[in-house]
Enzyme design. Sequence first.
Site, PDB file in Angstrom:
ATOM      1  N   ASP A 127       0.822  -1.216   0.000  1.00  0.00           N
ATOM      2  CA  ASP A 127       0.000   0.000   0.000  1.00  0.00           C
ATOM      3  C   ASP A 127       0.855   1.264   0.000  1.00  0.00           C
ATOM      4  O   ASP A 127       0.488   2.271   0.601  1.00  0.00           O
ATOM      5  CB  ASP A 127      -0.971   0.004   1.189  1.00  0.00           C
ATOM      6  CG  ASP A 127      -1.759  -1.285   1.252  1.00  0.00           C
ATOM      7  OD1 ASP A 127      -2.358  -1.628   0.227  1.00  0.00           O
ATOM      8  OD2 ASP A 127      -1.741  -1.958   2.291  1.00  0.00           O
ATOM      9  N   HIS A 139      -6.050  -2.024  -5.034  1.00  0.00           N
ATOM     10  CA  HIS A 139      -5.903  -0.577  -5.061  1.00  0.00           C
ATOM     11  C   HIS A 139      -7.219   0.041  -5.489  1.00  0.00           C
ATOM     12  O   HIS A 139      -7.999  -0.562  -6.221  1.00  0.00           O
ATOM     13  CB  HIS A 139      -4.722  -0.134  -5.920  1.00  0.00           C
ATOM     14  CG  HIS A 139      -4.931  -0.337  -7.363  1.00  0.00           C
ATOM     15  ND1 HIS A 139      -4.774  -1.557  -7.952  1.00  0.00           N
ATOM     16  CD2 HIS A 139      -5.299   0.525  -8.325  1.00  0.00           C
ATOM     17  CE1 HIS A 139      -5.050  -1.430  -9.227  1.00  0.00           C
ATOM     18  NE2 HIS A 139      -5.376  -0.193  -9.490  1.00  0.00           N
TER      19      HIS A 139
HETATM   20  P1  IMP Z   1      -2.552 -13.038   2.986  1.00  0.00           P
HETATM   21  O1  IMP Z   1      -1.589 -12.603   1.926  1.00  0.00           O
HETATM   22  O2  IMP Z   1      -3.976 -12.730   2.664  1.00  0.00           O
HETATM   23  O3  IMP Z   1      -2.304 -14.456   3.407  1.00  0.00           O
HETATM   24  O4  IMP Z   1      -2.237 -12.163   4.294  1.00  0.00           O
HETATM   25  C1  IMP Z   1      -1.001 -12.298   5.003  1.00  0.00           C
HETATM   26  C2  IMP Z   1      -0.550 -10.919   5.490  1.00  0.00           C
HETATM   27  O5  IMP Z   1      -0.170 -10.114   4.374  1.00  0.00           O
HETATM   28  C3  IMP Z   1      -1.604 -10.123   6.228  1.00  0.00           C
HETATM   29  O6  IMP Z   1      -0.974  -9.351   7.225  1.00  0.00           O
HETATM   30  C4  IMP Z   1      -2.178  -9.202   5.154  1.00  0.00           C
HETATM   31  O7  IMP Z   1      -2.758  -8.050   5.705  1.00  0.00           O
HETATM   32  C5  IMP Z   1      -0.916  -8.889   4.373  1.00  0.00           C
HETATM   33  N1  IMP Z   1      -1.170  -8.523   2.961  1.00  0.00           N
HETATM   34  C6  IMP Z   1      -1.439  -9.348   1.932  1.00  0.00           C
HETATM   35  N2  IMP Z   1      -1.579  -8.659   0.781  1.00  0.00           N
HETATM   36  C7  IMP Z   1      -1.374  -7.369   1.085  1.00  0.00           C
HETATM   37  C8  IMP Z   1      -1.365  -6.167   0.302  1.00  0.00           C
HETATM   38  O8  IMP Z   1      -1.562  -6.139  -0.913  1.00  0.00           O
HETATM   39  N3  IMP Z   1      -1.118  -5.004   0.986  1.00  0.00           N
HETATM   40  C9  IMP Z   1      -0.860  -4.994   2.322  1.00  0.00           C
HETATM   41  N4  IMP Z   1      -0.863  -6.099   3.083  1.00  0.00           N
HETATM   42  C10 IMP Z   1      -1.118  -7.277   2.476  1.00  0.00           C
HETATM   43 MG    MG Z   2      -3.072  -2.127  -1.633  1.00  0.00          MG
END
Ligand code: IMP
Ligand code: MG
Length: 336
Positions: free
Chosen positions: A13, A43
Amino acid sequence: MSCTIIVGGFFGDEGKGKIVAHVAHQDRPSIISRGGVGPNAGHTVRIGEKAYGVRMVPSGFVYPEATLMIGSGVLVDPRVFLREVDLLGARDRTFVDGRCGIIEEDHIARDKGSQHLREKIGSTGTGCGPANADRVLRTSRQAKDVPELADFITDVAEDVNCALDKGETVLLEGTQGFGISLYFGTYPYVTSKDTSASQIAADNGVGPTRIDDVIVVFKAYPTRVGEGPFSTEMSVERSHELGIEEFGTVTHRQRRIGTWDGKMAHYSAMINGCTQAAITGIDRIDPACFGATDYDRLTGKAKDFIAQAEEDIGKPVTLISTGPEMSQIIDLRGEL
Ligand code: IMP
Ligand code: MG
């Protein structure tokens, strides 16, 4: 001819989408292809009055001349993908590598239903972790096995390498951020794959020798969603005082906010093979910089911040975002 990778330097982000949009309009790539994990990324896109969270289509879709692709390393949720190509009117110029792993409803149920993933790690609940696990176990379907995706299937690696052979420009978009890389991040509080620039190249089938530039995007005030260590985190009250609260695109959770982490920026730039850096949100460091398009319009406070960031990163900061609009940016790349 050039091949540029854009990745997030902190925890995701960072405003990569805005940087991709600007660079695309300037550099006019024939292909914008995304790497990264899958629809856990998001996004926000405004269409008329409504805001949409785009999760599968590359954020470069705002540049209408490019063909959009999803590299073979990325997980595809066909429901999300089909909804987005229609919403964005991008059906005719979006392609998916036939080897992409597929997210099934069952992966989402397993992600949301897992106390470990959902509660301890704070996953996005989009099925990515379980789908990557099945992919490693070699039980998952691939995009070429899904009839609904038949019109979109291509060999992204071949298309991208051929475009580069022809002297065209290609942009490779990363998602997530360095701090949640499975290999280099704050394990176990990470996502289900590496997120560094090398992985983004691999996701698209582009060898390391073909990459000309790696732009690492850093946020002036880094944020993190989900659980895990965040050494420069500030209190919610402090972020409120500064007026810089944020909410996630995919999960709508409030993002944790911190101050600049020079040590992390240095480490992230090193492992990403950063050639130049982008800083987003400089208007939050000093609101007087809002909308500036010229370096000379930045205040002393902002210039000092950039100078410190450059020292930490060890590479020039060539893109400075000063607001949410695509035009609100200072582009110093020509001065390199
Ligand atoms: P997962 O990728 O859904 O398994 O989440 C694992 C961790 O990565 C969590 O803390 C999510 O919030 C973080 N996360 C996954 N994708 C993003 C992203 O695109 N932006 C920010 N955090 C992410
Ligand atoms: Mg994002």
